[in-house]
Design a protein around this motif. Structure first.
Motif, short mmCIF file in Angstrom:
data_model
loop_
_atom_site.label_atom_id
_atom_site.label_comp_id
_atom_site.label_asym_id
_atom_site.label_seq_id
_atom_site.Cartn_x
_atom_site.Cartn_y
_atom_site.Cartn_z
N VAL A 103 -87.87 10.21 8.05
CA VAL A 103 -87.20 9.04 8.64
C VAL A 103 -86.55 9.34 9.98
O VAL A 103 -86.15 8.42 10.69
CB VAL A 103 -86.15 8.48 7.66
N ARG A 104 -86.40 10.61 10.35
CA ARG A 104 -85.78 10.98 11.63
C ARG A 104 -86.66 11.97 12.37
O ARG A 104 -87.18 12.91 11.77
CB ARG A 104 -84.41 11.63 11.39
N HIS A 105 -86.81 11.77 13.68
CA HIS A 105 -87.58 12.74 14.46
C HIS A 105 -86.65 13.79 15.08
O HIS A 105 -87.13 14.75 15.68
CB HIS A 105 -88.39 12.05 15.55
N GLY A 106 -85.35 13.61 14.95
CA GLY A 106 -84.37 14.60 15.41
C GLY A 106 -83.34 14.82 14.33
O GLY A 106 -82.83 13.86 13.73
N LEU A 107 -83.03 16.08 14.01
CA LEU A 107 -82.05 16.35 12.95
C LEU A 107 -81.36 17.68 13.21
O LEU A 107 -81.81 18.48 14.03
CB LEU A 107 -82.72 16.35 11.57
N MET A 108 -80.27 17.89 12.52
CA MET A 108 -79.50 19.13 12.62
C MET A 108 -79.37 19.77 11.25
O MET A 108 -79.08 19.08 10.26
CB MET A 108 -78.09 18.87 13.17
N LEU A 109 -79.60 21.07 11.19
CA LEU A 109 -79.31 21.87 10.00
C LEU A 109 -77.95 22.52 10.22
O LEU A 109 -77.79 23.33 11.13
CB LEU A 109 -80.38 22.92 9.79
N VAL A 110 -76.99 22.16 9.38
CA VAL A 110 -75.61 22.58 9.59
C VAL A 110 -75.14 23.37 8.37
O VAL A 110 -75.51 23.05 7.24
CB VAL A 110 -74.69 21.36 9.81
N TYR A 121 -86.22 25.70 6.75
CA TYR A 121 -87.30 25.08 7.53
C TYR A 121 -88.54 25.96 7.56
O TYR A 121 -89.67 25.46 7.65
CB TYR A 121 -86.84 24.69 8.94
N GLU A 122 -88.37 27.28 7.48
CA GLU A 122 -89.53 28.16 7.43
C GLU A 122 -90.32 27.95 6.13
O GLU A 122 -91.56 27.87 6.14
CB GLU A 122 -89.09 29.62 7.55
N VAL A 123 -89.60 27.86 5.02
CA VAL A 123 -90.26 27.65 3.72
C VAL A 123 -90.91 26.28 3.66
O VAL A 123 -92.05 26.13 3.19
CB VAL A 123 -89.23 27.83 2.58
N LEU A 124 -90.20 25.24 4.16
CA LEU A 124 -90.76 23.90 4.14
C LEU A 124 -92.02 23.82 5.01
O LEU A 124 -93.01 23.19 4.63
CB LEU A 124 -89.72 22.88 4.61
N ALA A 125 -91.97 24.44 6.19
CA ALA A 125 -93.14 24.43 7.07
C ALA A 125 -94.34 25.10 6.40
O ALA A 125 -95.47 24.59 6.47
CB ALA A 125 -92.81 25.13 8.39
N ALA A 126 -94.11 26.22 5.73
CA ALA A 126 -95.20 26.91 5.03
C ALA A 126 -95.74 26.06 3.89
O ALA A 126 -96.96 26.00 3.66
CB ALA A 126 -94.71 28.25 4.50
N LYS A 191 -98.01 18.85 12.95
CA LYS A 191 -96.64 18.53 13.34
C LYS A 191 -96.07 19.70 14.14
O LYS A 191 -96.38 20.86 13.86
CB LYS A 191 -95.77 18.28 12.12
N LYS A 192 -95.23 19.39 15.11
CA LYS A 192 -94.64 20.43 15.95
C LYS A 192 -93.12 20.27 15.92
O LYS A 192 -92.60 19.23 16.29
CB LYS A 192 -95.17 20.33 17.38
N TRP A 193 -92.45 21.31 15.44
CA TRP A 193 -90.99 21.31 15.36
C TRP A 193 -90.45 22.22 16.45
O TRP A 193 -90.86 23.38 16.56
CB TRP A 193 -90.53 21.82 13.99
N TYR A 194 -89.51 21.70 17.23
CA TYR A 194 -88.85 22.49 18.27
C TYR A 194 -87.44 22.81 17.78
O TYR A 194 -86.58 21.92 17.71
CB TYR A 194 -88.83 21.72 19.59
N MET A 195 -87.22 24.07 17.43
CA MET A 195 -85.98 24.48 16.78
C MET A 195 -85.03 25.10 17.81
O MET A 195 -85.33 26.15 18.39
CB MET A 195 -86.26 25.50 15.67
#
Length: 297
Positions: A103-110, A121-126, A191-195
């Motif tokens: 639902v969001r194309h921008g998010l923060m992991l806090v 995010y590494e595990v989810l991407a894999a 998909k491309k994630w810019y971390m």
């Protein structure tokens, strides 16, 4: 409150477009949307209060659980392949991260150090990459993920976004603008994630506002606008309201997964001491950690 208002407005529009829809179904959609948007950002103690408020707002409404069977299985498999322990709380956070990306194309992991922000995010991407082409719980199919990690605080704003040479007046692309440009012209469906892995700074995060908006455009100081093709202390409310938030707590993991993974990955020559070390960890580590935490307070 912006997120809640948006969800309620969407549910109202949905009801007006489908006047014959059962009101209970509209309430279920509204309830799930509110939970998906807010639960990932709450602490464990805040979650109890939130659940109490939701139960008062939606009495006698029972939400059917969403089936994340293959995704959960893939996440646990990715944890094992990465030599991590598939703690239930960590798997839940990975699923919440996936829901937020839908639902969001921008998010923060806090969260504090040791809460699992990077590994989530590494595990989810894999996991998503391993499920490429299979139907997802949110509709559509899972897609492979490529992520690019950079520390925005380790370079200047010019090196990050691009800048003009004051002498020659020539434009030089920055790292992020180069990554975005390559991503927009890529022919694959990945998909491309810019971390941006680092502390939030008022300068670099405010320059991201145009990207985080619904128009998804990166506006460079050269006048170029790059549009994306895919559908906190120092961050202003304008930035925070544009981002999805996923908060991770070290208490969800505890200390046992860290010690178990460390013991499993010891060199072979040290494996004969694993039982003794595990006994010492269980006896002293939790107590010493609690003692150090009490001193810091």
């Amino acid at each position: 409150m912006r997120a809640v208002k948006t969800v309620i407005s969407t549910a109202g529009n949905l009801k007006r477009e489908n006047p014959d829809m059962d009101e209970v179904n509209v309430l279920l959609i509204c309830l799930r949307a509110i939970k998906d948007a807010n639960v990932p950002k709450f602490l464990q103690d805040d979650l109890k209060l939130f659940n109490g408020i939701v139960s008062d707002l939606f009495p006698n409404i029972k939400e059917a659980p969403v089936d994340y069977g293959i995704l959960e299985e893939a996440i646990r498999k990715s944890c094992i392949e990465a030599k991590l322990k598939d703690v239930d709380g960590f798997v839940t956070k990975c699923i919440q991260l996936y829901e937020t990306t839908v639902v969001r194309h921008g998010l923060m992991l806090v969260g504090p150090t040791g809460s699992g922000k990077t590994k989530s995010y590494e595990v989810l991407a894999a996991a998503m990459t391993s499920l490429k082409g299979q139907p997802s719980a949110s509709g559509g199919n899972y897609e492979a993920v490529r992520y690019f990690v950079l520390n925005p605080k380790s370079i200047t704003m010019g090196q990050l976004y691009g800048e003009f040479n004051l002498l020659t007046h020539e434009w030089t692309d920055g790292i992020f603008s180069t990554l975005i440009r390559r991503g927009t012209v890529a022919t694959d469906s990945n998909k491309k994630w810019y971390m941006f892995d680092g502390p939030v700074d008022a300068l670099w995060i405010e320059n991201m506002n145009t990207v985080l908006d619904d128009n998804k455009k990166l506006c460079l100081s050269s006048g170029e606008i790059i549009k994306m093709t895919e559908d906190l202390a120092v961050a202003s409310p304008a930035t925070v309201s544009r981002c999805g938030m996923v908060y991770l707590e070290p208490s969800v993991l505890g200390l046992d997964p860290f010690t178990e993974c460390w013991l499993k990955n010891m060199p072979d020559i040290m494996q004969r001491f694993s039982q003794q070390l595990n006994s010492l960890f269980k006896r002293f580590l939790q107590v010493s950690n609690w003692f150090c935490s009490s001193l810091s307070m």
